[in-house]
Scaffold this motif. Sequence first.
Motif, PDB file in Angstrom:
ATOM      1  N   ALA A 153       0.818  -1.209   0.000  1.00  0.00           N
ATOM      2  CA  ALA A 153       0.000   0.000   0.000  1.00  0.00           C
ATOM      3  C   ALA A 153       0.851   1.258   0.000  1.00  0.00           C
ATOM      4  CB  ALA A 153      -0.936  -0.002   1.211  1.00  0.00           C
ATOM      5  N   ASP A 154       1.984   1.257   0.740  1.00  0.00           N
ATOM      6  CA  ASP A 154       2.823   2.451   0.772  1.00  0.00           C
ATOM      7  C   ASP A 154       3.472   2.710  -0.585  1.00  0.00           C
ATOM      8  OD1 ASP A 154       4.419   0.215   1.027  1.00  0.00           O
ATOM      9  OD2 ASP A 154       5.837   1.152   2.396  1.00  0.00           O
ATOM     10  N   GLN A 155       3.827   1.647  -1.308  1.00  0.00           N
ATOM     11  CA  GLN A 155       4.400   1.840  -2.638  1.00  0.00           C
ATOM     12  C   GLN A 155       3.352   2.347  -3.618  1.00  0.00           C
ATOM     13  OE1 GLN A 155       6.345  -1.604  -4.287  1.00  0.00           O
ATOM     14  NE2 GLN A 155       7.218  -0.490  -6.003  1.00  0.00           N
ATOM     15  N   LEU A 161       1.079   9.490  -5.803  1.00  0.00           N
ATOM     16  CA  LEU A 161       1.487  10.875  -5.548  1.00  0.00           C
ATOM     17  C   LEU A 161       2.495  11.343  -6.590  1.00  0.00           C
ATOM     18  CD1 LEU A 161       1.819  10.796  -1.656  1.00  0.00           C
ATOM     19  CD2 LEU A 161      -0.067  11.743  -2.998  1.00  0.00           C
ATOM     20  N   ARG A 162       3.436  10.472  -6.931  1.00  0.00           N
ATOM     21  CA  ARG A 162       4.434  10.823  -7.954  1.00  0.00           C
ATOM     22  C   ARG A 162       3.771  11.092  -9.297  1.00  0.00           C
ATOM     23  NH1 ARG A 162       7.732   5.986 -10.273  1.00  0.00           N
ATOM     24  NH2 ARG A 162       5.634   5.704 -11.144  1.00  0.00           N
ATOM     25  N   ASP A 163       2.894  10.181  -9.735  1.00  0.00           N
ATOM     26  CA  ASP A 163       2.255  10.317 -11.042  1.00  0.00           C
ATOM     27  C   ASP A 163       1.299  11.495 -11.083  1.00  0.00           C
ATOM     28  OD1 ASP A 163       3.679   8.089 -11.701  1.00  0.00           O
ATOM     29  OD2 ASP A 163       1.962   6.718 -11.749  1.00  0.00           O
ATOM     30  N   GLU A 164       0.564  11.709 -10.001  1.00  0.00           N
ATOM     31  CA  GLU A 164      -0.398  12.816  -9.965  1.00  0.00           C
ATOM     32  C   GLU A 164       0.331  14.150  -9.984  1.00  0.00           C
ATOM     33  OE1 GLU A 164      -4.629  13.848  -9.662  1.00  0.00           O
ATOM     34  OE2 GLU A 164      -3.377  12.215 -10.426  1.00  0.00           O
ATOM     35  N   GLU A 189      -9.007   4.772   5.707  1.00  0.00           N
ATOM     36  CA  GLU A 189      -8.230   4.688   6.936  1.00  0.00           C
ATOM     37  C   GLU A 189      -6.783   4.308   6.654  1.00  0.00           C
ATOM     38  OE1 GLU A 189     -11.096   3.242   6.357  1.00  0.00           O
ATOM     39  OE2 GLU A 189     -12.473   4.332   7.684  1.00  0.00           O
ATOM     40  N   VAL A 190      -6.586   3.412   5.668  1.00  0.00           N
ATOM     41  CA  VAL A 190      -5.232   2.996   5.290  1.00  0.00           C
ATOM     42  C   VAL A 190      -4.468   4.177   4.701  1.00  0.00           C
ATOM     43  CG1 VAL A 190      -3.880   1.521   3.744  1.00  0.00           C
ATOM     44  CG2 VAL A 190      -5.895   0.602   4.923  1.00  0.00           C
ATOM     45  N   VAL A 191      -5.127   4.926   3.827  1.00  0.00           N
ATOM     46  CA  VAL A 191      -4.493   6.085   3.209  1.00  0.00           C
ATOM     47  C   VAL A 191      -4.115   7.117   4.264  1.00  0.00           C
ATOM     48  CG1 VAL A 191      -4.864   8.053   1.661  1.00  0.00           C
ATOM     49  CG2 VAL A 191      -5.595   5.755   0.975  1.00  0.00           C
ATOM     50  N   MET A 222      10.668   5.443  -3.070  1.00  0.00           N
ATOM     51  CA  MET A 222       9.647   4.548  -2.540  1.00  0.00           C
ATOM     52  C   MET A 222       8.786   3.963  -3.651  1.00  0.00           C
ATOM     53  SD  MET A 222       8.360   6.461   0.928  1.00  0.00           S
ATOM     54  CE  MET A 222       7.338   5.058   1.384  1.00  0.00           C
ATOM     55  N   ALA A 223       8.505   4.768  -4.656  1.00  0.00           N
ATOM     56  CA  ALA A 223       7.672   4.310  -5.764  1.00  0.00           C
ATOM     57  C   ALA A 223       8.364   3.223  -6.588  1.00  0.00           C
ATOM     58  CB  ALA A 223       7.288   5.480  -6.658  1.00  0.00           C
TER      59      ALA A 223
END
Length: 225
Positions: A153-155, A161-164, A189-191, A222-223
């Motif tokens: 999920a973190d990746q 976020l990178r792509d957006e 909640e995860v986000v 991270m991505a």
Amino acid sequence: MEKKATDLYIEKFSFWEHLSDEEREFLNDHTYPVKFAKGEMVRSGNDRCAGVMLVKKGRLRTYTMSSDGRDVTLYRIEEGDVGVMSASCALQSVTFHVLIEAEDDTEVLLTESDAFRRLADENVYVRCFGYEKASERLSEMLWKLQQVLFLSADQRLAIFLRDESGRLGTDELRITHEQIAKYMGSAREVVSRLLKYFSQEGIVEVRRGAIRIKDKNRLHQMAED
């Protein structure tokens, strides 16, 4: 269609130059402008095909829904893009059902499914265009499903976020946790928990209704991990 709209159609539909005068007239007669309000459903599940859509203004979100009611964004149809999955019934062997909603107030040029199918049956250039666009979208969907199935999920959040940020050309994203969860196919909640962690690590700054990227290098790392 008005001339400006026709010019846009000719620009985005590569098969136009391979149509006869009669086919062009037929296509014009079965293509018209449609407006969708923000949040309006364009296509729902197994509804009758909406048609082939060229987005003039705004943006459409294509997604699928899990059995527990969680939706996963598969791809977006941006301004200037062509959506053919909304008319999958016009292409033989393409039966993937998706849901489509307007993310913003959106204007499209819509070609009726039956008309597009008739042209695709009669003209190989129209048929190739339809399958080419469908294959591009299917590739996007497979990549998104691979993310959901195989990436942490973190990746996935880092990738989003990178792509957006790259798509919008800004480090500050005006977006809610709920919207991100829909794009990721996760729970809000995860986000929220992951964004808190990213914030503690100095990668982002979380504000009400907005996220500012502070450490691009760390985010990209991270991505890609």
